[in-house]
Design a protein around this motif. Structure first.
Motif, PDB file in Angstrom:
ATOM      1  N   GLY A 175     -32.909 -30.306  11.172  1.00 26.18           N
ATOM      2  CA  GLY A 175     -32.959 -30.517  12.611  1.00 26.18           C
ATOM      3  C   GLY A 175     -34.226 -29.918  13.177  1.00 26.18           C
ATOM      4  N   ASP A 176     -34.317 -29.899  14.500  1.00 24.54           N
ATOM      5  CA  ASP A 176     -35.422 -29.239  15.192  1.00 24.54           C
ATOM      6  C   ASP A 176     -34.853 -28.767  16.520  1.00 24.54           C
ATOM      7  OD1 ASP A 176     -37.608 -28.570  16.812  1.00 24.54           O
ATOM      8  OD2 ASP A 176     -38.939 -29.922  15.701  1.00 24.54           O
ATOM      9  N   ALA A 177     -34.326 -27.536  16.491  1.00 27.91           N
ATOM     10  CA  ALA A 177     -33.582 -27.056  17.658  1.00 27.91           C
ATOM     11  C   ALA A 177     -34.446 -27.040  18.917  1.00 27.91           C
ATOM     12  CB  ALA A 177     -33.019 -25.660  17.365  1.00 27.91           C
ATOM     13  N   GLU A 178     -35.736 -26.721  18.751  1.00 28.37           N
ATOM     14  CA  GLU A 178     -36.596 -26.655  19.939  1.00 28.37           C
ATOM     15  C   GLU A 178     -36.717 -28.028  20.596  1.00 28.37           C
ATOM     16  OE1 GLU A 178     -40.508 -25.027  19.193  1.00 28.37           O
ATOM     17  OE2 GLU A 178     -41.155 -25.730  21.174  1.00 28.37           O
ATOM     18  N   LEU A 179     -36.956 -29.033  19.777  1.00 29.37           N
ATOM     19  CA  LEU A 179     -37.048 -30.395  20.332  1.00 29.37           C
ATOM     20  C   LEU A 179     -35.706 -30.833  20.905  1.00 29.37           C
ATOM     21  CD1 LEU A 179     -39.161 -32.623  17.926  1.00 29.37           C
ATOM     22  CD2 LEU A 179     -39.799 -31.712  20.170  1.00 29.37           C
ATOM     23  N   SER A 180     -34.614 -30.459  20.221  1.00 27.84           N
ATOM     24  CA  SER A 180     -33.285 -30.810  20.735  1.00 27.84           C
ATOM     25  C   SER A 180     -33.092 -30.270  22.142  1.00 27.84           C
ATOM     26  CB  SER A 180     -32.198 -30.232  19.832  1.00 27.84           C
ATOM     27  OG  SER A 180     -32.014 -31.017  18.686  1.00 27.84           O
ATOM     28  N   TRP A 181     -33.467 -29.001  22.329  1.00 26.79           N
ATOM     29  CA  TRP A 181     -33.266 -28.408  23.660  1.00 26.79           C
ATOM     30  C   TRP A 181     -34.166 -29.067  24.696  1.00 26.79           C
ATOM     31  CZ3 TRP A 181     -29.138 -26.151  25.221  1.00 26.79           C
ATOM     32  CH2 TRP A 181     -28.324 -25.487  24.293  1.00 26.79           C
ATOM     33  N   ARG A 182     -35.341 -29.480  24.258  1.00 32.54           N
ATOM     34  CA  ARG A 182     -36.215 -30.204  25.179  1.00 32.54           C
ATOM     35  C   ARG A 182     -35.548 -31.517  25.596  1.00 32.54           C
ATOM     36  NH1 ARG A 182     -41.780 -30.382  23.874  1.00 32.54           N
ATOM     37  NH2 ARG A 182     -41.532 -28.867  22.200  1.00 32.54           N
ATOM     38  N   LEU A 183     -34.968 -32.189  24.609  1.00 35.54           N
ATOM     39  CA  LEU A 183     -34.252 -33.441  24.928  1.00 35.54           C
ATOM     40  C   LEU A 183     -33.068 -33.161  25.850  1.00 35.54           C
ATOM     41  CD1 LEU A 183     -33.796 -36.491  24.443  1.00 35.54           C
ATOM     42  CD2 LEU A 183     -32.476 -35.889  22.402  1.00 35.54           C
ATOM     43  N   ILE A 184     -32.322 -32.114  25.527  1.00 30.78           N
ATOM     44  CA  ILE A 184     -31.143 -31.761  26.330  1.00 30.78           C
ATOM     45  C   ILE A 184     -31.546 -31.442  27.772  1.00 30.78           C
ATOM     46  CG2 ILE A 184     -29.411 -29.930  26.652  1.00 30.78           C
ATOM     47  CD1 ILE A 184     -29.388 -29.876  23.430  1.00 30.78           C
ATOM     48  N   ASN A 185     -32.582 -30.624  27.919  1.00 35.41           N
ATOM     49  CA  ASN A 185     -33.027 -30.258  29.276  1.00 35.41           C
ATOM     50  C   ASN A 185     -33.440 -31.495  30.077  1.00 35.41           C
ATOM     51  OD1 ASN A 185     -32.582 -27.529  28.909  1.00 35.41           O
ATOM     52  ND2 ASN A 185     -34.634 -27.145  28.117  1.00 35.41           N
ATOM     53  N   SER A 186     -34.163 -32.393  29.414  1.00 34.60           N
ATOM     54  CA  SER A 186     -34.606 -33.609  30.111  1.00 34.60           C
ATOM     55  C   SER A 186     -33.431 -34.493  30.493  1.00 34.60           C
ATOM     56  CB  SER A 186     -35.536 -34.434  29.215  1.00 34.60           C
ATOM     57  OG  SER A 186     -36.712 -33.745  28.955  1.00 34.60           O
ATOM     58  N   LEU A 187     -32.493 -34.647  29.567  1.00 35.91           N
ATOM     59  CA  LEU A 187     -31.364 -35.554  29.838  1.00 35.91           C
ATOM     60  C   LEU A 187     -30.522 -35.040  31.003  1.00 35.91           C
ATOM     61  CD1 LEU A 187     -30.167 -36.548  26.233  1.00 35.91           C
ATOM     62  CD2 LEU A 187     -31.391 -37.973  27.892  1.00 35.91           C
ATOM     63  N   VAL A 188     -30.255 -33.734  31.017  1.00 32.10           N
ATOM     64  CA  VAL A 188     -29.430 -33.200  32.106  1.00 32.10           C
ATOM     65  C   VAL A 188     -30.186 -33.290  33.431  1.00 32.10           C
ATOM     66  CG1 VAL A 188     -28.204 -31.176  32.973  1.00 32.10           C
ATOM     67  CG2 VAL A 188     -28.063 -31.762  30.546  1.00 32.10           C
ATOM     68  N   ALA A 189     -31.495 -33.016  33.404  1.00 31.91           N
ATOM     69  CA  ALA A 189     -32.306 -33.174  34.627  1.00 31.91           C
ATOM     70  C   ALA A 189     -32.275 -34.626  35.091  1.00 31.91           C
ATOM     71  CB  ALA A 189     -33.734 -32.723  34.363  1.00 31.91           C
ATOM     72  N   ASP A 190     -32.080 -35.535  34.142  1.00 28.25           N
ATOM     73  CA  ASP A 190     -32.056 -36.972  34.410  1.00 28.25           C
ATOM     74  C   ASP A 190     -30.621 -37.465  34.684  1.00 28.25           C
ATOM     75  OD1 ASP A 190     -33.481 -39.291  34.724  1.00 28.25           O
ATOM     76  OD2 ASP A 190     -34.182 -39.401  32.656  1.00 28.25           O
ATOM     77  N   GLU A 191     -29.706 -36.541  34.941  1.00 25.40           N
ATOM     78  CA  GLU A 191     -28.318 -36.833  35.329  1.00 25.40           C
ATOM     79  C   GLU A 191     -27.449 -37.346  34.188  1.00 25.40           C
ATOM     80  OE1 GLU A 191     -28.404 -39.155  38.934  1.00 25.40           O
ATOM     81  OE2 GLU A 191     -29.131 -37.442  40.095  1.00 25.40           O
ATOM     82  N   PHE A 192     -27.831 -37.071  32.930  1.00 27.79           N
ATOM     83  CA  PHE A 192     -26.923 -37.296  31.807  1.00 27.79           C
ATOM     84  C   PHE A 192     -26.361 -35.947  31.381  1.00 27.79           C
ATOM     85  CE2 PHE A 192     -28.880 -41.389  31.688  1.00 27.79           C
ATOM     86  CZ  PHE A 192     -27.851 -42.203  31.261  1.00 27.79           C
ATOM     87  N   ASP A 193     -25.127 -35.666  31.765  1.00 34.65           N
ATOM     88  CA  ASP A 193     -24.539 -34.342  31.561  1.00 34.65           C
ATOM     89  C   ASP A 193     -23.867 -34.289  30.193  1.00 34.65           C
ATOM     90  OD1 ASP A 193     -25.405 -33.729  34.162  1.00 34.65           O
ATOM     91  OD2 ASP A 193     -23.656 -34.772  34.961  1.00 34.65           O
ATOM     92  N   ILE A 194     -24.704 -34.183  29.188  1.00 37.83           N
ATOM     93  CA  ILE A 194     -24.254 -34.276  27.799  1.00 37.83           C
ATOM     94  C   ILE A 194     -23.640 -32.953  27.325  1.00 37.83           C
ATOM     95  CG2 ILE A 194     -25.691 -36.172  26.993  1.00 37.83           C
ATOM     96  CD1 ILE A 194     -26.904 -32.672  26.678  1.00 37.83           C
ATOM     97  N   THR A 195     -22.933 -33.024  26.212  1.00 43.17           N
ATOM     98  CA  THR A 195     -22.406 -31.837  25.534  1.00 43.17           C
ATOM     99  C   THR A 195     -23.422 -31.396  24.477  1.00 43.17           C
ATOM    100  OG1 THR A 195     -20.129 -32.568  25.843  1.00 43.17           O
ATOM    101  CG2 THR A 195     -20.530 -31.020  24.031  1.00 43.17           C
ATOM    102  N   THR A 196     -23.672 -30.089  24.400  1.00 44.62           N
ATOM    103  CA  THR A 196     -24.632 -29.587  23.408  1.00 44.62           C
ATOM    104  C   THR A 196     -23.878 -28.984  22.223  1.00 44.62           C
ATOM    105  OG1 THR A 196     -24.721 -27.431  24.487  1.00 44.62           O
ATOM    106  CG2 THR A 196     -26.317 -29.068  25.201  1.00 44.62           C
ATOM    107  N   CYS A 197     -24.415 -29.180  21.035  1.00 42.66           N
ATOM    108  CA  CYS A 197     -23.717 -28.751  19.815  1.00 42.66           C
ATOM    109  C   CYS A 197     -24.660 -27.954  18.910  1.00 42.66           C
ATOM    110  CB  CYS A 197     -23.213 -29.963  19.037  1.00 42.66           C
ATOM    111  SG  CYS A 197     -22.125 -31.032  19.982  1.00 42.66           S
ATOM    112  N   GLN A 198     -24.417 -26.652  18.811  1.00 41.19           N
ATOM    113  CA  GLN A 198     -25.218 -25.835  17.884  1.00 41.19           C
ATOM    114  C   GLN A 198     -24.655 -25.896  16.468  1.00 41.19           C
ATOM    115  OE1 GLN A 198     -27.306 -22.270  18.909  1.00 41.19           O
ATOM    116  NE2 GLN A 198     -26.313 -22.231  20.915  1.00 41.19           N
TER     117      GLN A 198
END
Lengths: 116, 279
Positions: free
Chosen positions: B96-119
């Protein structure tokens, strides 16, 4: 079987909130079959294993009878039931044959025909 | 900046894993399916993406009905495969690439996709088989992966239109990454098939082919349908084509179809494969 409002396709069921509540115990048991030790525990004492997961009498019956349509009607979800089918050594063509009343050979032939 | 270089959409069934484990790729039953991947493997060898965002649906390995996220995004350094109940040999962990994942997560939530995050996230055959089909010579795929899981287990499922928009939001997220990264989006699911009910074995070749054409010529065509209508047309599990729509939504700019394959049946499923390149 309960259906999401307005949905009516013969022989086709949507796993909605009502079904998810109805089948919770049954699906939880099937989810446990991801673990090989649980599959062995089930095989060793099917009825006891069903009781441990809190299946109701109807769910115990359809598990015991390997009644695929009955398992669906009792709230079973196909993704979890597939793990139960694995214990029984049934593949998805076996399941298809059991649900449609066809022989496995006829069911497989139907799939081949769909490609023509 | 990071660029989405293309998208790959494919079908998945557990039996593919068994066929790989038993080396049946050239068996007459399996050959038309496996041979379809050669041009896509060649494209990947040439393009060499750094990251794969993998859109797939979990089949009751990682998620149970106790907590069922509509959209879930992995945020781990690696993702493990595990026994799904059938004892098929499992594959080694995927990077994986946790840093990129969090970047994706931050963008998606800012973009109104309230996703679930999974470590922690076990990935099932829907994620692992495309890796093996696309990079068969590699023990583990030569890309860092970000799993994006879409619920197809329990209704209500996200609509086709919503999934397409999720893809567009993924594209916006990747476009905002400053690194020079090549990203491929992989969608795993479909095409028409039905495992459960008296209509088990249902396949709809005409709809599948129209859907595949639409991804090239009018990519939002299938977003006109409700999930109930998609089930009617493609079967209870055919609705997994939502993974294809999400993938197509994630491809920005001018998109060219580079390859396709379609074969009936593998197991109970109509198997499709498409490769799109972003110009």
């Amino acid at each position: 079987m309960t259906q999401a409002s307005g949905f009516n396709v013969p022989g086709t069921y949507l796993f909605d909130g009502d079904m998810a509540m109805k089948g919770y115990a049954l699906n939880k048991m099937c989810f446990s079959f991801n673990d090989a030790a649980n599959r062995q525990a089930f095989a060793a004492d099917e009825a006891g294993y069903c009781r441990r997961y809190g299946l109701n009498a109807e769910q115990c019956r359809v598990v015991h009878e390997r009644d695929v349509l009955g398992l669906l009607a009792a709230g079973g979800n196909v993704y979890y039931l597939a793990k139960f089918a694995g214990i029984l050594g049934l593949d998805v063509q076996d399941l298809g044959a059991l649900q449609t009343g066809m022989s496995k050979e006829a069911f497989k032939q139907m799939l081949l025909e769909a490609g023509k | 900046m990071a660029k989405i270089v293309g998208g790959i959409t494919t079908s998945h069934v557990p039996a593919i894993g068994r066929a790989i484990a038993q080396n049946l790729q050239q068996d007459p039953y399996w050959k038309p399916f496996f041979d379809g991947f050669a041009p896509v493997q060649k494209w990947l060898d040439e393009v060499k993406p750094d990251v794969a965002i993998v859109i797939y649906n979990d089949h009751g390995l990682n998620f149970f009905l106790d907590k069922m996220p509509t959209f879930a995004v992995g945020a781990a350094a690696q993702y493990c495969n595990a026994d799904e109940g059938w004892g098929i040999p499992t594959l080694p962990p995927f990077a994986g690439d946790a840093e990129l994942s969090w970047r994706l997560i931050n963008s998606l939530v800012a973009d109104e996709f309230d996703i679930t995050t999974c470590q922690e996230m076990l990935v099932d055959h829907a994620f692992s088989l495309p890796m093996k089909l696309l990079w068969p010579e590699h023990e583990t795929p030569p890309v860092r992966t970000i799993p994006v899981c879409i619920n197809t287990v329990q209704y209500p499922l996200p609509s086709a239109a919503r999934c397409y928009k999720l893809g567009e939001a993924i594209a916006r997220a990747v476009a905002s990454w400053p690194e020079e990264l090549k990203v491929v989006v992989i969608g795993s699911g479909g095409l028409s098939h039905q495992l459960d009910g008296e209509r088990a074995g249902f396949i709809n070749k005409a709809f599948d082919l129209q859907f595949m054409d639409s991804l090239s010529t009018a990519p939002k065509w299938a977003t006109q349908y409700s999930n109930e209508e998609l089930v009617e047309q493609t079967g209870t599990q055919g609705v997994e084509l939502l993974m294809w729509l999400t993938t197509r939504g994630a491809l920005p700019g001018e998109v060219v179809e580079r390859h396709r394959n379609y074969h009936i049946p593998i197991s109970n499923t109509a198997a499709g494969l498409m490769l799109f390149e972003c110009r």
